[in-house]
Design a protein around this motif. Sequence first.
Motif, short mmCIF file in Angstrom:
data_model
loop_
_atom_site.label_atom_id
_atom_site.label_comp_id
_atom_site.label_asym_id
_atom_site.label_seq_id
_atom_site.Cartn_x
_atom_site.Cartn_y
_atom_site.Cartn_z
N ASN A 278 35.68 4.24 80.05
CA ASN A 278 35.73 3.98 81.65
C ASN A 278 36.88 3.14 82.16
OD1 ASN A 278 33.19 5.26 82.04
ND2 ASN A 278 32.22 3.26 81.61
N ARG A 279 37.68 2.54 81.17
CA ARG A 279 38.87 1.78 81.47
C ARG A 279 40.05 2.12 80.84
NH1 ARG A 279 39.89 -3.36 83.96
NH2 ARG A 279 37.86 -2.80 85.15
N ILE A 280 39.95 1.94 79.35
CA ILE A 280 41.14 2.19 78.69
C ILE A 280 41.89 3.73 78.75
CG2 ILE A 280 42.09 2.34 76.27
CD1 ILE A 280 39.96 0.38 75.50
N LYS A 281 40.92 4.47 78.37
CA LYS A 281 41.47 6.03 78.74
C LYS A 281 41.88 6.47 80.10
CE LYS A 281 39.11 8.18 74.84
NZ LYS A 281 37.94 9.32 74.50
N PRO A 282 41.29 6.16 81.08
CA PRO A 282 41.73 6.50 82.53
C PRO A 282 43.08 5.87 82.71
CG PRO A 282 39.22 6.02 82.66
CD PRO A 282 39.79 5.60 81.28
N ARG A 283 43.08 4.52 82.43
CA ARG A 283 44.03 3.88 82.86
C ARG A 283 45.65 4.19 81.85
NH1 ARG A 283 43.05 -1.54 85.16
NH2 ARG A 283 41.41 -0.97 86.71
N GLY A 291 54.42 8.85 83.59
CA GLY A 291 55.69 8.52 82.63
C GLY A 291 55.86 6.91 82.56
N VAL A 292 55.03 6.11 82.53
CA VAL A 292 55.29 4.62 82.63
C VAL A 292 54.47 3.98 81.62
CG1 VAL A 292 56.21 4.32 84.85
CG2 VAL A 292 53.75 3.89 84.29
N ARG A 293 55.07 2.78 81.10
CA ARG A 293 54.06 2.26 79.79
C ARG A 293 54.05 0.53 80.47
NH1 ARG A 293 54.98 3.13 73.92
NH2 ARG A 293 53.58 1.86 72.94
N PHE A 294 52.79 0.23 80.54
CA PHE A 294 52.53 -1.34 81.00
C PHE A 294 51.92 -1.92 79.68
CE2 PHE A 294 50.96 0.19 85.41
CZ PHE A 294 52.22 0.00 85.81
N PRO A 295 52.44 -3.32 79.55
CA PRO A 295 51.63 -4.27 78.55
C PRO A 295 50.19 -4.11 78.79
CG PRO A 295 53.37 -5.26 79.78
CD PRO A 295 53.32 -4.17 80.48
N LEU A 296 49.41 -4.13 77.77
CA LEU A 296 48.02 -3.98 77.78
C LEU A 296 47.40 -4.98 78.87
CD1 LEU A 296 47.10 -3.57 73.86
CD2 LEU A 296 47.15 -1.67 75.58
N PRO A 297 47.79 -5.93 78.93
CA PRO A 297 47.15 -6.81 80.01
C PRO A 297 47.19 -6.42 81.24
CG PRO A 297 48.40 -8.37 78.30
CD PRO A 297 48.61 -7.22 77.89
N VAL A 298 48.45 -6.02 81.67
CA VAL A 298 48.71 -5.42 82.99
C VAL A 298 48.12 -4.34 83.24
CG1 VAL A 298 50.48 -4.47 84.48
CG2 VAL A 298 50.94 -6.47 83.13
N MET A 299 47.90 -3.32 82.05
CA MET A 299 47.22 -2.06 82.33
C MET A 299 45.66 -2.09 82.58
SD MET A 299 47.38 1.25 79.77
CE MET A 299 46.01 0.63 78.58
N LEU A 300 45.11 -3.12 81.74
CA LEU A 300 43.59 -3.20 81.68
C LEU A 300 42.97 -4.53 82.47
CD1 LEU A 300 43.40 -2.56 77.86
CD2 LEU A 300 42.89 -0.86 79.71
N LYS A 301 43.76 -5.56 82.87
CA LYS A 301 43.22 -6.75 83.24
C LYS A 301 42.87 -6.61 84.86
CE LYS A 301 43.73 -10.87 81.97
NZ LYS A 301 44.48 -12.05 81.58
N THR A 302 43.69 -5.99 85.55
CA THR A 302 43.72 -5.94 86.74
C THR A 302 42.56 -5.03 87.48
OG1 THR A 302 45.25 -4.11 86.85
CG2 THR A 302 46.20 -6.33 87.17
N ASN A 303 41.94 -5.18 88.58
CA ASN A 303 41.14 -4.43 89.07
C ASN A 303 41.48 -2.87 89.62
OD1 ASN A 303 42.10 -4.57 91.61
ND2 ASN A 303 40.80 -6.27 92.33
N GLU A 304 40.89 -1.90 89.96
CA GLU A 304 41.21 -0.59 89.98
C GLU A 304 42.37 -0.54 91.16
OE1 GLU A 304 41.92 3.24 89.06
OE2 GLU A 304 40.69 1.70 88.15
N ALA A 305 42.10 -1.17 92.20
CA ALA A 305 43.13 -1.30 93.40
C ALA A 305 44.31 -1.71 93.08
CB ALA A 305 42.63 -2.02 94.70
N GLY A 306 44.26 -3.04 92.19
CA GLY A 306 45.57 -3.99 91.89
C GLY A 306 46.21 -2.75 91.06
N PHE A 307 45.60 -2.21 89.91
CA PHE A 307 46.23 -1.32 88.95
C PHE A 307 46.95 -0.18 89.61
CE2 PHE A 307 45.92 2.65 86.67
CZ PHE A 307 46.89 2.53 85.51
N ARG A 308 46.45 0.58 90.64
CA ARG A 308 46.99 1.60 91.42
C ARG A 308 48.29 0.93 92.52
NH1 ARG A 308 45.59 6.27 89.11
NH2 ARG A 308 43.53 6.11 88.26
N ASP A 309 48.32 -0.14 92.82
CA ASP A 309 49.35 -0.75 93.67
C ASP A 309 50.38 -1.00 92.64
OD1 ASP A 309 47.75 -0.56 95.81
OD2 ASP A 309 47.29 -2.54 95.92
N THR A 310 50.28 -1.49 91.52
CA THR A 310 51.23 -1.86 90.46
C THR A 310 51.90 -0.56 89.94
OG1 THR A 310 49.88 -4.10 89.75
CG2 THR A 310 51.69 -2.68 88.32
N LEU A 311 51.17 0.33 89.83
CA LEU A 311 51.56 1.72 89.28
C LEU A 311 52.38 2.29 90.42
CD1 LEU A 311 51.27 3.58 86.84
CD2 LEU A 311 49.53 4.77 88.18
#
Length: 333
Positions: A278-283, A291-311
């Motif tokens: 539900n989190r690791i694979k979709p993110r 085509g990007v790669r985030f550090p694990l904390p950035v990729m996983l800790k933020t909520n869905e909206a924050g992750f999409r905004d960051t992306l």
Amino acid sequence: MQQEALSFLSSTFPSHHHHHHHHFPSFSRLRFHNFPAFSFKPNTSSSSSLFFPPKSPDFPSFPSTSETLESDIHEKLLYLDSLGIDFLTLINRHPPLLSAALSAVKSVVDYMTTPPINFSLPDFRRLVSMCPELLTNPLTSHTIPVITFLLREVGVDGVFDLRQALRRRPRLLACSVDCQLRPTLYFLQRVGILDPHKHTYLLSCSVEQKLLPRIDYFQKLGFSRRTATSMFRRFPQLFNYSIAENYEPKLDYLMGEMGRDVREILEFPQYFSFSLENRIKPRHQACAEKGVRFPLPVMLKTNEAGFRDTLEVCCDSSPPLKTSPFYCTNKDS
């Protein structure tokens, strides 16, 4: 005696007694033809609550062992049913309840549901359902020492936090202080976990069978003992995860599908707390598509909206500075 009682119960009650409590008729309406009549007063001792009917001249002067056993069981059944506890289901899981003295059971109930412990009745029912030993373990030589240990040695801060700890891990009440709880406390302290009152759920774990094998697992991955231990010190919840169901599939995905170095978890052991599906694979898949790669904390800790905004920020506008936690790169994808 327990075998005799179980045989008696199986002949007295219908075979579907394992169903949920609400499927049973009210115990007050059940006809117990084999029981002598007596009155039931939940707040009195068992000796004062039994009133046998006048004996027929043909009856013996004293009740037989079978009659006494049936009366004791009937009394316990009525008492526990008055608390909303399904006696029949409970004895299937914990047969020693059959031979427990009603007075001892009442003492446990009174201690746990009145000040200072003061569990609500629904909370107490949940404790018993998850730890039926609570009703049969000696109050003064087992239950009270467990609670005293949690308050004095572990440092649980008051009765409110005590109730929270026991709600989270009722099995603490089934553990021996000397054989289980105190050795585990000392192990956690040696590892460097200096606030064990925040991690009381670990105290019911076996050092040899659960805690040490998890440290050993990371050593087998190539980490030193000191390095592996430091991960558990910073993230004690790591002790509570299954090797086969958590560590292995998530590490396989990290090193295989994600193509990352296992050493990344040294800085972010919280990786294991996130759902793989539900989190690791979709993110990861969302990052791979861009085509990007985030550090694990950035990729996983933020909520869905924050992750999409960051992306979106990383892909559709000027890239952040390399010193930013949002820094991402295409070359590692």
